[in-house]
Design a protein around this motif. Structure first.
Motif, PDB file in Angstrom:
ATOM      1  N   GLY A  37       0.811  -1.211   0.000  1.00  0.00           N
ATOM      2  CA  GLY A  37       0.000   0.000   0.000  1.00  0.00           C
ATOM      3  C   GLY A  37       0.841   1.257   0.000  1.00  0.00           C
ATOM      4  N   GLU A  38       1.935   1.242   0.774  1.00  0.00           N
ATOM      5  CA  GLU A  38       2.823   2.408   0.799  1.00  0.00           C
ATOM      6  C   GLU A  38       3.526   2.596  -0.541  1.00  0.00           C
ATOM      7  OE1 GLU A  38       2.873   4.610   3.062  1.00  0.00           O
ATOM      8  OE2 GLU A  38       1.607   3.515   4.477  1.00  0.00           O
ATOM      9  N   LEU A  39       3.938   1.508  -1.148  1.00  0.00           N
ATOM     10  CA  LEU A  39       4.598   1.614  -2.452  1.00  0.00           C
ATOM     11  C   LEU A  39       3.625   2.096  -3.521  1.00  0.00           C
ATOM     12  CD1 LEU A  39       6.808  -1.605  -2.374  1.00  0.00           C
ATOM     13  CD2 LEU A  39       7.551   0.765  -2.054  1.00  0.00           C
ATOM     14  N   GLU A  40       2.379   1.639  -3.447  1.00  0.00           N
ATOM     15  CA  GLU A  40       1.377   2.106  -4.400  1.00  0.00           C
ATOM     16  C   GLU A  40       1.134   3.605  -4.228  1.00  0.00           C
ATOM     17  OE1 GLU A  40       0.250   0.562  -6.842  1.00  0.00           O
ATOM     18  OE2 GLU A  40       0.343  -1.583  -6.426  1.00  0.00           O
ATOM     19  N   ALA A  41       1.111   4.067  -2.984  1.00  0.00           N
ATOM     20  CA  ALA A  41       0.921   5.497  -2.738  1.00  0.00           C
ATOM     21  C   ALA A  41       2.088   6.311  -3.295  1.00  0.00           C
ATOM     22  CB  ALA A  41       0.761   5.746  -1.240  1.00  0.00           C
ATOM     23  N   LEU A  42       3.303   5.780  -3.151  1.00  0.00           N
ATOM     24  CA  LEU A  42       4.474   6.466  -3.685  1.00  0.00           C
ATOM     25  C   LEU A  42       4.428   6.517  -5.207  1.00  0.00           C
ATOM     26  CD1 LEU A  42       7.218   7.772  -3.621  1.00  0.00           C
ATOM     27  CD2 LEU A  42       8.231   5.538  -3.133  1.00  0.00           C
ATOM     28  N   LEU A  43       4.074   5.385  -5.815  1.00  0.00           N
ATOM     29  CA  LEU A  43       4.025   5.341  -7.279  1.00  0.00           C
ATOM     30  C   LEU A  43       2.880   6.183  -7.835  1.00  0.00           C
ATOM     31  CD1 LEU A  43       4.897   1.582  -7.735  1.00  0.00           C
ATOM     32  CD2 LEU A  43       6.237   3.512  -8.599  1.00  0.00           C
ATOM     33  N   ALA A  44       1.844   6.415  -7.055  1.00  0.00           N
ATOM     34  CA  ALA A  44       0.774   7.303  -7.499  1.00  0.00           C
ATOM     35  C   ALA A  44       1.272   8.738  -7.618  1.00  0.00           C
ATOM     36  CB  ALA A  44      -0.410   7.226  -6.531  1.00  0.00           C
ATOM     37  N   ARG A  45       2.255   9.088  -6.778  1.00  0.00           N
ATOM     38  CA  ARG A  45       2.841  10.427  -6.834  1.00  0.00           C
ATOM     39  C   ARG A  45       3.987  10.503  -7.832  1.00  0.00           C
ATOM     40  NH1 ARG A  45       1.532  13.617  -2.200  1.00  0.00           N
ATOM     41  NH2 ARG A  45       3.302  14.929  -2.741  1.00  0.00           N
ATOM     42  N   GLU A  46       4.760   9.424  -7.899  1.00  0.00           N
ATOM     43  CA  GLU A  46       5.943   9.400  -8.771  1.00  0.00           C
ATOM     44  C   GLU A  46       5.894   8.122  -9.612  1.00  0.00           C
ATOM     45  OE1 GLU A  46       9.689  10.251  -6.770  1.00  0.00           O
ATOM     46  OE2 GLU A  46       8.565  10.955  -5.010  1.00  0.00           O
ATOM     47  N   ARG A  47       5.232   8.190 -10.735  1.00  0.00           N
ATOM     48  CA  ARG A  47       4.984   6.991 -11.539  1.00  0.00           C
ATOM     49  C   ARG A  47       6.267   6.317 -12.005  1.00  0.00           C
ATOM     50  NH1 ARG A  47      -0.048   8.633 -15.570  1.00  0.00           N
ATOM     51  NH2 ARG A  47      -1.581   9.100 -13.917  1.00  0.00           N
ATOM     52  N   ARG A  48       7.327   7.068 -12.177  1.00  0.00           N
ATOM     53  CA  ARG A  48       8.567   6.512 -12.705  1.00  0.00           C
ATOM     54  C   ARG A  48       9.598   6.225 -11.621  1.00  0.00           C
ATOM     55  NH1 ARG A  48       9.521  10.067 -18.269  1.00  0.00           N
ATOM     56  NH2 ARG A  48       7.493   9.576 -19.231  1.00  0.00           N
ATOM     57  N   HIS A  49       9.161   6.088 -10.387  1.00  0.00           N
ATOM     58  CA  HIS A  49      10.101   5.797  -9.295  1.00  0.00           C
ATOM     59  C   HIS A  49      10.555   4.341  -9.442  1.00  0.00           C
ATOM     60  CE1 HIS A  49      11.991   5.601  -5.424  1.00  0.00           C
ATOM     61  NE2 HIS A  49      11.688   6.861  -5.174  1.00  0.00           N
ATOM     62  N   GLU A  50      11.753   4.161  -9.949  1.00  0.00           N
ATOM     63  CA  GLU A  50      12.225   2.825 -10.331  1.00  0.00           C
ATOM     64  C   GLU A  50      12.339   1.884  -9.138  1.00  0.00           C
ATOM     65  OE1 GLU A  50      16.039   0.788 -12.682  1.00  0.00           O
ATOM     66  OE2 GLU A  50      15.751   2.959 -12.668  1.00  0.00           O
ATOM     67  N   ARG A  51      12.917   2.371  -8.061  1.00  0.00           N
ATOM     68  CA  ARG A  51      13.111   1.485  -6.914  1.00  0.00           C
ATOM     69  C   ARG A  51      11.777   1.061  -6.303  1.00  0.00           C
ATOM     70  NH1 ARG A  51      16.120   2.958  -1.234  1.00  0.00           N
ATOM     71  NH2 ARG A  51      15.635   1.005  -0.177  1.00  0.00           N
ATOM     72  N   ALA A  52      10.822   1.984  -6.243  1.00  0.00           N
ATOM     73  CA  ALA A  52       9.510   1.626  -5.704  1.00  0.00           C
ATOM     74  C   ALA A  52       8.845   0.571  -6.580  1.00  0.00           C
ATOM     75  CB  ALA A  52       8.633   2.866  -5.596  1.00  0.00           C
ATOM     76  N   ALA A  53       8.971   0.718  -7.890  1.00  0.00           N
ATOM     77  CA  ALA A  53       8.383  -0.269  -8.797  1.00  0.00           C
ATOM     78  C   ALA A  53       9.039  -1.632  -8.636  1.00  0.00           C
ATOM     79  CB  ALA A  53       8.516   0.218 -10.240  1.00  0.00           C
ATOM     80  N   GLN A  54      10.361  -1.645  -8.489  1.00  0.00           N
ATOM     81  CA  GLN A  54      11.065  -2.917  -8.294  1.00  0.00           C
ATOM     82  C   GLN A  54      10.661  -3.567  -6.975  1.00  0.00           C
ATOM     83  OE1 GLN A  54      15.130  -1.619  -8.600  1.00  0.00           O
ATOM     84  NE2 GLN A  54      15.188  -1.845 -10.829  1.00  0.00           N
ATOM     85  N   ASN A  55      10.606  -2.756  -5.901  1.00  0.00           N
ATOM     86  CA  ASN A  55      10.232  -3.298  -4.591  1.00  0.00           C
ATOM     87  C   ASN A  55       8.798  -3.824  -4.600  1.00  0.00           C
ATOM     88  OD1 ASN A  55      12.735  -2.470  -3.819  1.00  0.00           O
ATOM     89  ND2 ASN A  55      12.062  -1.030  -2.256  1.00  0.00           N
ATOM     90  N   ARG A  56       7.915  -3.129  -5.340  1.00  0.00           N
ATOM     91  CA  ARG A  56       6.535  -3.598  -5.424  1.00  0.00           C
ATOM     92  C   ARG A  56       6.480  -4.972  -6.084  1.00  0.00           C
ATOM     93  NH1 ARG A  56       2.320  -0.322  -9.099  1.00  0.00           N
ATOM     94  NH2 ARG A  56       3.916  -0.912 -10.624  1.00  0.00           N
TER      95      ARG A  56
END
Length: 395
Positions: free
Chosen positions: A195-214
């Motif tokens: 849920g936290e990673l989804e919230a981060l990616l909603a703000r920063e769609r191209r956040h590579e590390r968040a996408a990988q961690n998700r």
């Protein structure tokens, strides 16, 4: 001859326009004539710092502090220069002096906590950072640093609370959300971490590390759900390593304590030499169809189990010297039980088991609660109460 004030003004103008060499030379010339100008020393120190000349910066800023010790910005800049030079003790001493002023500047409290963290004085760091959070209710970085200090102290609950506060204070602070997600995942709360990673990616769609961690967490969550026995039925329990390797035998099904004849919950007892397992099931359509709400592992002779070699589960752990070693039967059974009940890796099972043995009244992990408990009398085998590890679903 150019007046010192004019030299100072021209030097500052050069610095503002990016002419670092000219500005530094002008300030040096001014200070040769006016050595007690604290503001000029502070500006010179900042210019040296911008050029990465940390030793020169520290000398200039030390002079600024000597001339005007009440100027917070000079002391902060001096402490930062000392940190860059690896002089953490000296930096902490400067910041302690700044923190002694009333009321203390929240920036000084935060910087002192961070320096103490870098010095690995985690308990004291947490105290100063807590003060910084109180003094500056909107400072997300202070709350984030407090979380890091708590996590370094191996106190994950207040660490997660601090990371959550950092995210509340600064919703766009991506490092805080990433670290919060990591901390939640470390205690098995994969859904919340996602849920936290989804919230981060909603703000920063191209956040590579968040996408990988998700992606990693999604796989881990799927694997955990597939492996864990809590939430499954007796069919999966019968195929588990705990039941198969220990040769547990299903004995009787009893009403849960306090339930009437039409009880919606049942307790099934399994036995083997040295072991008993109690599975609490919710209402099902028939034998073996109820969902497992709790599992309770009991060692019927704990002393004997602790002396016996684990030739059943063959669990190994890594000793302090780095070598792998077999554990005793009691530990092997307990770790296998935790790994399968929760669907967690053996390393995580070891950490949870250690926490219980060290006196934690309960431990929450991955939507389940663990605690040491007695088997209710209605389900106990003859010969008195049994005690062991109870794993139950939360919510």
């Amino acid at each position: 001859m150019t007046p010192p004030e004019a030299l100072r003004a021209r030097a500052l103008d050069l610095l503002s326009r990016g002419d670092m060499a000219g500005g530094i030379a002008g300030l040096e010339g001014h200070l040769a004539a006016e050595p007690d100008d604290a503001g000029a020393w502070r500006a010179l120190g900042a210019a040296y710092a911008a050029e990465g000349r940390w030793a020169d910066a520290a000398r200039a800023l030390a002079r600024a502090v000597d001339l005007d010790g009440g100027e917070v910005d000079a002391r902060l800049a001096y402490a930062r220069a000392l940190v860059r030079l690896g002089q953490l003790d000296a930096a902490a001493a400067q910041l302690r002096q700044g923190a002694a002023r009333e009321p203390p500047d929240p920036r000084v409290l935060r910087e002192l906590g961070i320096v103490l963290y870098d010095r690995r004085d985690y308990d004291e760091a947490a105290r100063w950072l807590a003060r910084a959070c109180e003094a500056a209710p909107d400072d997300g970085r202070a709350a984030f640093a407090l979380g890091l200090a708590h996590e370094a102290r191996r106190d994950i609950a207040p660490a997660i609370a601090a990371y959550r506060e950092a995210v509340r204070r600064a919703p766009g602070f991506s490092d805080a959300r990433l670290t919060l997600a990591d901390a939640l995942a470390s205690i098995g709360e994969h859904e919340q971490a996602l849920g936290e990673l989804e919230a981060l990616l909603a703000r920063e769609r191209r956040h590579e590390r968040a996408a990988q961690n998700r992606e990693v967490l999604q796989r881990a969550l799927a694997e955990m759900r597939a492996r864990r026995l809590l939430g499954k039925t007796e069919r999966e329990l019968a195929r588990s390593a705990l039941v198969v390797e220990a040769q547990l035998r299903r004995r009787e099904q009893l009403p849960a304590p306090g339930a009437g004849g039409g009880a919606a919950r049942q307790i099934v007892r399994y036995t083997a030499p040295l072991l008993e397992l109690y599975a609490t099931l919710d209402a099902g359509g028939g034998p073996g169809s109820g969902v497992i709400e709790a599992l309770h592992l009991v060692l019927t002779d704990p002393d004997r189990a602790a002396r016996a070699e684990d030739d059943v589960f063959k669990v190994t752990v890594i000793a302090d010297d780095g070598r792998q070693t077999l554990v005793n039967y009691a530990t092997g059974a307990s770790l296998t039980f935790l790994r399968e009940a929760l669907g967690c890796p053996m390393t995580q099972a070891s950490a949870l088991y250690a926490s219980l043995l060290q006196g934690s009244p309960s431990v929450d992990w991955g939507g389940a609660t663990l605690r040491l408990a007695s088997v209710p009398g209605a389900a106990s085998a003859p010969g008195g109460a049994r005690h062991g590890i109870l794993a139950s679903r939360r919510g």
